[in-house]
Design an enzyme around this catalytic site. Structure first.
Site, PDB file in Angstrom:
ATOM      1  N   GLY A   8     133.641  19.870  60.758  1.00 43.66           N
ATOM      2  CA  GLY A   8     132.409  19.090  60.278  1.00 43.66           C
ATOM      3  C   GLY A   8     132.560  18.745  58.905  1.00 43.66           C
ATOM      4  N   GLY A  11     130.530  15.730  57.033  1.00 50.73           N
ATOM      5  CA  GLY A  11     129.044  15.480  56.972  1.00 50.73           C
ATOM      6  C   GLY A  11     128.416  15.723  55.724  1.00 50.73           C
ATOM      7  CD  GLN A  12     122.983  16.145  53.341  1.00 50.99           C
ATOM      8  OE1 GLN A  12     122.486  16.614  54.359  1.00 50.99           O
ATOM      9  NE2 GLN A  12     121.959  15.716  52.289  1.00 50.99           N
ATOM     10  NE  ARG A  35     131.245  15.008  67.315  1.00 47.12           N
ATOM     11  CZ  ARG A  35     130.532  14.326  67.911  1.00 47.12           C
ATOM     12  NH1 ARG A  35     130.621  13.936  69.019  1.00 47.12           N
ATOM     13  NH2 ARG A  35     129.248  14.111  67.307  1.00 47.12           N
ATOM     14  CE1 TYR A 140     120.242  21.952  63.515  1.00 48.28           C
ATOM     15  CE2 TYR A 140     118.270  22.563  62.610  1.00 48.28           C
ATOM     16  CZ  TYR A 140     119.562  22.295  62.334  1.00 48.28           C
ATOM     17  OH  TYR A 140     120.444  22.724  61.269  1.00 48.28           O
ATOM     18  CE  LYS A 144     122.258  25.035  63.072  1.00 44.44           C
ATOM     19  NZ  LYS A 144     123.767  25.149  62.799  1.00 44.44           N
TER      20      LYS A 144
END
Length: 312
Positions: A8, A11-12, A35, A140, A144
């Site tokens: 990832g 991402g941010q 990805r 979500y 987690k």
């Protein structure tokens, strides 16, 4: 950490983190993967397209580069996940299972971020303890909590060196947010400079924990470099640098842009998610066990965000 694989990575968190890791450990020792295409990754960096659900490709990439650490950031975020919970579960849980198995087989340390979303409406809202009831009401959040428990299990059952934090909302000038409930706190800075006005999809008076990205990056590296014997909670440390509501951030921006205005166009889905989360976390365990010490408060973050975004 000597050789690190980041999933990832576009991402941010990954964009900022990989830049810092390369400065510390060298470009040849940081392998970025995602990805999608290599957006935001400079040409001279090692990058591979990887879907974390591809267990064979994931394993072969980690083995090829002889990594000793995996920083597993690949995930679907809260608001996007409510629109497609099947995809969220597949990536957030099945992808994590692959990361855990590869870490076990190759004897890698593993960092996995959890989230403030792992808490729910029955959790103590203020000064939320490190260990407390967790009954999230979103796909979500459920993913987690599952991840926290899986990491605990792999550590106790197989001795995998798993570590993690519960991130609050994260704010960065380098990348646009990726579909989280706390994203209003990023968008507001862009719109303050672009149009001088922002319509918040989170209601006035809604407090949420936040952190500026440099502090988030620092806490990942600091946690992973801490001697394992110091860690008691290990996989889900509460971390936060500040707690504010939309009016607080409006006032902070108006110190620099007095003409900035804000109104409200509340998104009921994201507002319901925000209402289920704590107002302010107790971060004492992270401070005591590995020296968590954020440097940015709201006004310092605002000054830095606006300066960098103006230059861009």
């Amino acid at each position: 950490m000597k050789r690190i694989l980041v999933t990832g990575a576009t991402g941010q968190i990954g964009t900022d983190l990989c830049d810092e890791l390369r400065k510390i450990y060298g470009e040849e020792n940081v392998i970025s993967s995602a990805r999608n295409a290599k957006s935001g990754i400079t040409d001279n960096c090692i990058f591979h397209k990887l879907d974390c659900r591809d267990s064979k490709g994931f394993y072969e990439l980690a083995k090829k580069y002889k990594v000793d650490t995996i920083i597993h950031l690949a995930a679907v975020l809260s608001a996007v996940g409510e629109q497609n919970p099947n995809l969220l579960w597949d990536i957030n849980v099945n992808g994590l299972y692959n990361a855990l198995e590869i870490s076990r087989e190759l004897n890698c340390s593993l960092f996995v971020p959890s989230s403030i979303g792992a808490f729910g409406p029955s959790t103590q809202k203020d000064n939320t303890p490190q260990i407390t009831i967790q009954r999230p009401t979103t796909a979500y959040g459920i993913s987690k909590v599952s991840g926290e428990l899986l990491c605990d299990y792999y550590h106790s059952k197989y001795g995998v060196d798993t570590r993690g934090v519960r991130f609050p909302g994260l704010i960065s000038y380098k990348t646009l947010p990726g579909g989280g409930t706390t994203d209003y706190a990023v968008h507001i800075y862009y719109e303050a400079l672009k149009s001088g006005h922002y319509s918040s999809f989170i209601a006035e008076g809604t407090y949420m924990d936040m952190m500026y990205m440099p502090d988030a990056v620092d806490c990942i590296i600091k946690l992973m470099e801490t001697d394992s014997s110091r860690l008691i909670d290990r996989n889900a440390f509460n971390v936060s640098a500040m707690s504010f509501e939309p009016e607080d951030i409006r006032k902070s921006i108006q110190r620099i842009i007095p003409e900035f205005t804000m109104d409200y166009n509340v998104d009921p889905i994201r507002q319901a998610i925000a209402d289920s989360w704590p107002n302010k976390l107790d971060v004492s365990a992270a401070r005591e066990q590995w020296g968590f010490d954020p440097k940015f408060d709201l006004d310092k973050m605002t000054d830095d965000m606006l300066r960098h975004l103006k230059n861009r």
